[in-house]
Design a protein around this motif. Structure first.
Motif, PDB file in Angstrom:
ATOM      1  N   LEU A  31     -18.766  -4.792   3.904  1.00  0.00           N
ATOM      2  CA  LEU A  31     -17.347  -4.728   4.472  1.00  0.00           C
ATOM      3  C   LEU A  31     -17.123  -3.335   5.516  1.00  0.00           C
ATOM      4  O   LEU A  31     -16.391  -3.664   5.911  1.00  0.00           O
ATOM      5  CB  LEU A  31     -17.285  -3.011   3.097  1.00  0.00           C
ATOM      6  N   GLN A  32     -18.300  -2.893   6.195  1.00  0.00           N
ATOM      7  CA  GLN A  32     -17.768  -1.440   7.287  1.00  0.00           C
ATOM      8  C   GLN A  32     -18.727  -2.731   8.350  1.00  0.00           C
ATOM      9  O   GLN A  32     -17.909  -2.055   9.521  1.00  0.00           O
ATOM     10  CB  GLN A  32     -18.859  -0.243   6.710  1.00  0.00           C
ATOM     11  N   ARG A  33     -19.920  -3.254   8.922  1.00  0.00           N
ATOM     12  CA  ARG A  33     -20.038  -3.748   9.878  1.00  0.00           C
ATOM     13  C   ARG A  33     -20.183  -5.351   9.617  1.00  0.00           C
ATOM     14  O   ARG A  33     -20.594  -5.736  10.862  1.00  0.00           O
ATOM     15  CB  ARG A  33     -22.062  -3.738   9.222  1.00  0.00           C
ATOM     16  N   HIS A  34     -19.287  -6.225   8.793  1.00  0.00           N
ATOM     17  CA  HIS A  34     -19.558  -7.474   8.905  1.00  0.00           C
ATOM     18  C   HIS A  34     -17.767  -8.181   9.321  1.00  0.00           C
ATOM     19  O   HIS A  34     -17.029  -7.424   8.879  1.00  0.00           O
ATOM     20  CB  HIS A  34     -20.305  -8.295   7.657  1.00  0.00           C
ATOM     21  N   ARG A  35     -17.753  -8.631  10.178  1.00  0.00           N
ATOM     22  CA  ARG A  35     -16.559  -9.509  10.450  1.00  0.00           C
ATOM     23  C   ARG A  35     -15.595  -9.547   8.712  1.00  0.00           C
ATOM     24  O   ARG A  35     -14.322  -9.704   8.814  1.00  0.00           O
ATOM     25  CB  ARG A  35     -16.710 -10.640  11.270  1.00  0.00           C
ATOM     26  N   LEU A  36     -16.177 -10.168   7.696  1.00  0.00           N
ATOM     27  CA  LEU A  36     -15.784 -10.835   6.700  1.00  0.00           C
ATOM     28  C   LEU A  36     -15.233  -9.489   5.707  1.00  0.00           C
ATOM     29  O   LEU A  36     -14.065  -9.855   5.043  1.00  0.00           O
ATOM     30  CB  LEU A  36     -16.414 -11.434   6.282  1.00  0.00           C
ATOM     31  N   GLY A  37     -16.135  -8.652   6.128  1.00  0.00           N
ATOM     32  CA  GLY A  37     -15.586  -7.009   5.888  1.00  0.00           C
ATOM     33  C   GLY A  37     -14.129  -6.556   6.753  1.00  0.00           C
ATOM     34  O   GLY A  37     -13.650  -5.964   5.560  1.00  0.00           O
ATOM     35  N   ASN A  38     -13.864  -7.188   7.380  1.00  0.00           N
ATOM     36  CA  ASN A  38     -12.937  -6.327   8.312  1.00  0.00           C
ATOM     37  C   ASN A  38     -11.358  -7.473   7.679  1.00  0.00           C
ATOM     38  O   ASN A  38     -10.687  -7.105   7.496  1.00  0.00           O
ATOM     39  CB  ASN A  38     -12.848  -6.642   9.763  1.00  0.00           C
ATOM     40  N   HIS A  39     -11.947  -8.538   6.863  1.00  0.00           N
ATOM     41  CA  HIS A  39     -10.910  -9.558   6.708  1.00  0.00           C
ATOM     42  C   HIS A  39     -10.543  -9.029   5.065  1.00  0.00           C
ATOM     43  O   HIS A  39      -9.521  -9.194   5.044  1.00  0.00           O
ATOM     44  CB  HIS A  39     -11.938 -10.930   6.415  1.00  0.00           C
ATOM     45  N   LEU A  40     -11.292  -8.852   4.405  1.00  0.00           N
ATOM     46  CA  LEU A  40     -11.242  -7.701   2.951  1.00  0.00           C
ATOM     47  C   LEU A  40      -9.871  -6.803   2.903  1.00  0.00           C
ATOM     48  O   LEU A  40      -9.350  -6.789   2.518  1.00  0.00           O
ATOM     49  CB  LEU A  40     -12.887  -7.924   1.903  1.00  0.00           C
ATOM     50  N   PHE A  41     -10.961  -6.674   3.475  1.00  0.00           N
ATOM     51  CA  PHE A  41      -9.814  -4.645   3.844  1.00  0.00           C
ATOM     52  C   PHE A  41      -8.298  -5.635   4.404  1.00  0.00           C
ATOM     53  O   PHE A  41      -7.025  -5.119   3.753  1.00  0.00           O
ATOM     54  CB  PHE A  41     -10.368  -4.195   5.023  1.00  0.00           C
ATOM     55  N   ALA A  42      -8.204  -6.530   5.595  1.00  0.00           N
ATOM     56  CA  ALA A  42      -7.022  -6.783   6.197  1.00  0.00           C
ATOM     57  C   ALA A  42      -5.921  -6.969   4.861  1.00  0.00           C
ATOM     58  O   ALA A  42      -4.701  -7.246   4.725  1.00  0.00           O
ATOM     59  CB  ALA A  42      -7.633  -7.687   7.040  1.00  0.00           C
ATOM     60  N   VAL A  43      -7.130  -8.562   4.411  1.00  0.00           N
ATOM     61  CA  VAL A  43      -6.097  -8.636   3.339  1.00  0.00           C
ATOM     62  C   VAL A  43      -5.342  -8.086   2.092  1.00  0.00           C
ATOM     63  O   VAL A  43      -4.426  -8.218   1.532  1.00  0.00           O
ATOM     64  CB  VAL A  43      -6.846 -10.537   3.337  1.00  0.00           C
ATOM     65  N   GLY A  44      -6.866  -7.122   1.825  1.00  0.00           N
ATOM     66  CA  GLY A  44      -6.088  -6.758   0.739  1.00  0.00           C
ATOM     67  C   GLY A  44      -4.897  -5.085   0.829  1.00  0.00           C
ATOM     68  O   GLY A  44      -4.274  -5.019  -0.012  1.00  0.00           O
ATOM     69  N   GLY A  45      -4.856  -4.622   2.448  1.00  0.00           N
ATOM     70  CA  GLY A  45      -4.317  -4.217   3.157  1.00  0.00           C
ATOM     71  C   GLY A  45      -3.074  -4.364   3.364  1.00  0.00           C
ATOM     72  O   GLY A  45      -1.843  -3.442   2.901  1.00  0.00           O
ATOM     73  N   ASN A  46      -3.054  -5.649   4.145  1.00  0.00           N
ATOM     74  CA  ASN A  46      -1.059  -6.723   4.026  1.00  0.00           C
ATOM     75  C   ASN A  46      -2.035  -8.235   4.209  1.00  0.00           C
ATOM     76  O   ASN A  46      -1.662  -7.880   5.959  1.00  0.00           O
ATOM     77  CB  ASN A  46      -0.730  -5.138   5.448  1.00  0.00           C
ATOM     78  N   ALA A  47      -1.389  -8.672   3.337  1.00  0.00           N
ATOM     79  CA  ALA A  47      -1.320 -10.381   3.654  1.00  0.00           C
ATOM     80  C   ALA A  47      -1.353 -10.641   4.325  1.00  0.00           C
ATOM     81  O   ALA A  47      -1.024 -11.673   5.010  1.00  0.00           O
ATOM     82  CB  ALA A  47      -1.658 -10.427   2.189  1.00  0.00           C
ATOM     83  N   LYS A  48       0.193 -10.376   4.743  1.00  0.00           N
ATOM     84  CA  LYS A  48       0.881 -10.717   5.586  1.00  0.00           C
ATOM     85  C   LYS A  48       0.520 -10.516   7.232  1.00  0.00           C
ATOM     86  O   LYS A  48       0.336 -11.389   8.136  1.00  0.00           O
ATOM     87  CB  LYS A  48       2.558 -10.164   6.087  1.00  0.00           C
ATOM     88  N   ALA A  49       0.467  -9.729   7.433  1.00  0.00           N
ATOM     89  CA  ALA A  49      -0.838  -9.018   8.695  1.00  0.00           C
ATOM     90  C   ALA A  49      -1.730  -9.459   8.850  1.00  0.00           C
ATOM     91  O   ALA A  49      -1.912  -9.724  10.464  1.00  0.00           O
ATOM     92  CB  ALA A  49      -0.639  -7.437   8.961  1.00  0.00           C
ATOM     93  N   ALA A  50      -2.435  -9.864   7.780  1.00  0.00           N
ATOM     94  CA  ALA A  50      -4.025 -10.100   8.423  1.00  0.00           C
ATOM     95  C   ALA A  50      -3.381 -12.111   8.316  1.00  0.00           C
ATOM     96  O   ALA A  50      -4.400 -12.261   9.873  1.00  0.00           O
ATOM     97  CB  ALA A  50      -4.834 -10.251   6.997  1.00  0.00           C
ATOM     98  N   ASN A  51      -3.292 -12.379   7.983  1.00  0.00           N
ATOM     99  CA  ASN A  51      -2.435 -14.198   7.859  1.00  0.00           C
ATOM    100  C   ASN A  51      -1.942 -14.293   9.587  1.00  0.00           C
ATOM    101  O   ASN A  51      -1.777 -15.053   9.840  1.00  0.00           O
ATOM    102  CB  ASN A  51      -1.430 -14.322   7.186  1.00  0.00           C
TER     103      ASN A  51
END
Lengths: 252, 421
Positions: free
Chosen positions: B285-305
């Motif tokens: 979650l904190q140190r990997h790219r995938l974790g950053n993506h998990l936070f992003a899609v959960g926080g604002n899926a539009k912005a992540a997309n």
């Protein structure tokens, strides 16, 4: 010729020709043509329902036009998503879909484009240092003391500035700002516009969708007014006094 | 050069090593902040006043310290100890920055407050257990052992559910997943399969259940709450279909049993599984790219997309992760409890989501910490444990747990509104 105008005489970046789009028979855009040159700030004005959002959608790849051509840097292109438009160098900053509020500034800066080392692990320090550097250069963003701060804790103006700074960092050529100042106080609006204007010298063009005529007049090189899906006016600032612009928009 | 610092580091003198690390960090960070408070550290008692310059020289040499602070300009700091210096006493070292502003914001985003609360509660309970040892048997070994065995089973499930919640989705099917994957594993072992192969098969079932949850949710575009409510019933029925309603006994010895339910000292294997998973999930979650993506899609899926993150793929991963961890918890529980009851674990989803909520994971997605999820699980267990020890009837437990979850969600909501968190 004013210095702004000469700066705006860069090569043609975006060239829309006769773009039409209809939703269920009622036309949203009717043969709209628009040209944006390198380093030019274009103010896109018009009433609600005049077709501004559809036009922004076409330029950002979200809306597919029914007819007309779209040229980017002289080449015919068709974009089917925001990602495809971003690949060309177009960044659209919508008020509520630019940043993730629950993530830090640094994480937002590199969202989807993280700096990674082996096995996809993040280069935290590199991202933080880069973010610190970007924050230091941005005009309207003073007061963000650390890139580790959550975006949700920043003011509206700071959030906009972060989104723009991100686009600048990733070398975008055209920014589309959709109502960037609708939630901002007067001082923040002025700071943000000052920042947008300062980007011109780097050759960055902007399309500014706004209602803030007074402030927009200070930084826009050209104004395009849409009326019922058609271009009602396309004039440079030199050709148009502020009073005149206000009169046209209000009559609109 | 065998300077004082090198000698101290060699002797494992923690304070000096800490200071040296802090100095190293400072040279990499955004530069010195003159006039800031220094790091509070202790001067080793056995060092004389004259060793100060020696230490500073070696720090300078080792860390190529370029800048001094305002009060002590010049590289490496003062040659003599500051006035007021006394061996063995706490003092400010102006050279070293206090916790940096970055660290302060990171701390605020961690589950620090919950950790403090948890420790206070534990200290209080231990004290109460020692004082009224007859009526409140908190500190007896049986109670502690049960806690150490029970917390990881909830904690592992909660970590899986929590990662999914960070991505903005829910999984209510972890309970029937827990039972189904472990009962299939037990049946396969009963048929003579190698336990490790059977366990891998069980994990694969869990992953498959998660994958299916994700595919249904994302393809049909329905809320995952509904999807997993539906699949809960499906997998509970599947358990009855493949196994029947009778309990499955599960007695195993050998390396597999040691690995899943052995002990090191008082610590059961599940505890180490949870710790390992917590560290791995934290790194994710904190140190990997995938974790950053998990936070992003959960926080604002539009912005992540918009930034090119594949929202579907990221969420699908989270679904699979939650399913796999639920199956793992089931497998660990099977060897510990030795029976698997079809139709059991119906309150696991509520408890797992509750643990995440108590641990500060946002119900709407986009934020959460692994430490919070694990502590949330421990706190939920603590409530149950205390109620049991105080002699509350069993059926009150669920009411308390439910109330606690609601209170936690409300408190976090208020805190968020006031921008405390």
């Amino acid at each position: 010729m004013t210095p702004e105008a000469s700066e705006a005489n860069g090569p043609v970046l975006l060239d829309l020709r006769d773009i039409s789009k209809a939703y269920g028979g009622s036309p949203a855009l009717d043969k709209v043509s628009l040209t944006v040159r390198g380093g030019e700030v274009v103010g896109l004005l018009g009433d609600n329902g005049a077709g501004k959002s559809t036009l922004v959608g076409v330029i950002s790849g979200v809306v597919q036009p029914d007819s007309g051509s779209l040229r980017w840097e002289g080449k015919q292109v068709s974009m089917r998503s925001r990602i495809e438009s971003a690949e060309l160098g177009i960044e659209t900053i919508f008020q509520d879909s630019a940043l993730v509020r629950s993530m830090s500034v640094s994480r937002n800066m590199f969202m989807g484009r993280e700096l990674v080392g082996r096995f996809g692990f993040l280069k935290q320090r590199a991202m933080r240092d880069a973010s610190t550097e970007i924050l230091g250069t941005v005009v309207g963003i003073r007061g963000v003391d650390s890139p580790e701060r959550l975006v949700g804790g920043l003011s509206g103006g700071q959030q906009q500035a972060v989104a723009i700074a991100r686009a600048v960092y990733f070398k975008r050529k055209l920014l589309i700002l959709d109502e960037p100042t609708s939630a901002l106080a007067a001082r923040a609006t002025a700071a943000l516009f000052e920042y947008i204007a300062s980007l011109r010298k780097d050759g960055l063009s902007s399309i500014l969708v706004t209602h803030d005529l007074y402030d927009a007049y200070q930084i826009c090189d050209r104004f395009v007014i849409l009326e019922r899906g058609q271009v009602a006016l396309n004039a440079t600032r030199d050709e148009l006094a502020l009073d005149e612009l206000i009169r046209i928009v209000c009559r609109g | 050069m065998t300077s004082a610092l090198c000698r101290l580091v060699a002797r494992g003198e923690r304070t000096v090593r800490f200071a040296a690390q802090a100095l190293a960090k400072r040279t990499c960070a955004s530069g010195p902040r003159p006039g800031r408070k220094g790091l509070i550290w202790t001067w080793p008692r056995f060092m004389g006043k004259n060793d100060w310059g020696d230490v500073m020289t070696s720090v300078k040499e080792q860390l190529v310290l370029g800048e001094g602070s305002e009060a002590h300009s010049g590289a490496g700091g003062p040659a003599t100890a500051p006035s007021g210096f006394l061996p063995g006493r706490f003092m400010h070292l102006p050279l070293v920055r206090h916790i940096s502003v970055h660290q302060r914001y990171r701390l605020r985003q961690s589950a620090l407050d919950l950790t403090v609360l948890f420790l206070l509660i534990q200290v209080g309970s231990v004290v109460a257990g020692s004082v009224w040892s007859t009526s409140f048997a908190y500190t007896i070994s049986a109670n502690i052992l049960t806690a150490l065995e029970a917390i990881p089973l909830l904690g592992i499930t909660a970590i899986g559910v929590g990662v999914l919640m960070v991505a903005g989705e829910f999984d209510l099917s972890v309970g029937s997943n827990f039972i189904f994957s472990s009962i299939v594993m037990a049946m396969l072992i009963g048929q003579g399969w190698d336990p490790f192969v059977a366990a891998l098969f069980g994990l694969a079932i869990g992953a498959g259940i998660g994958l299916l949850n994700g595919l249904i949710t994302l393809w049909l575009r329905i809320p995952s709450l509904i999807t997993t409510l539906g699949t809960t019933g499906i997998w509970a029925a599947a358990t009855l279909f493949v196994h029947g309603a009778a309990s499955q006994t599960f007695n195993l010895s050998g390396p597999f049993a040691t690995l899943t339910s052995g002990t090191i000292g008082v610590f059961p294997a599940e505890m180490f599984w949870m710790l390992g998973l917590a560290v791995a999930t934290w790194a994710l979650l904190q140190r990997h790219r995938l974790g950053n993506h998990l936070f992003a899609v959960g926080g604002n899926a539009k912005a992540a997309n918009a930034t090119g993150i594949s929202v579907r793929r990221t969420k699908l991963f989270a679904f699979v992760f939650a399913g796999t961890l639920a199956a793992l918890a089931g497998i660990l529980a099977a060897t510990r409890v030795a029976t698997i009851t079809p139709g059991g674990e119906t309150d696991l989803p509520l408890q797992a989501i509750g643990a995440c909520v108590i641990g500060g994971t946002a119900l709407m997605g986009g934020s959460g910490t692994v430490l919070g999820m694990a502590l949330g699980a421990a706190l939920l267990y603590w409530i149950e444990d205390v109620l049991l020890l105080l002699g509350a009837p069993g059926f009150y437990l669920d009411a308390f747990v439910g109330a606690l979850i609601i209170v936690a969600a409300a408190l976090y909501g208020v805190a968020k509104q006031r921008r405390v968190l």
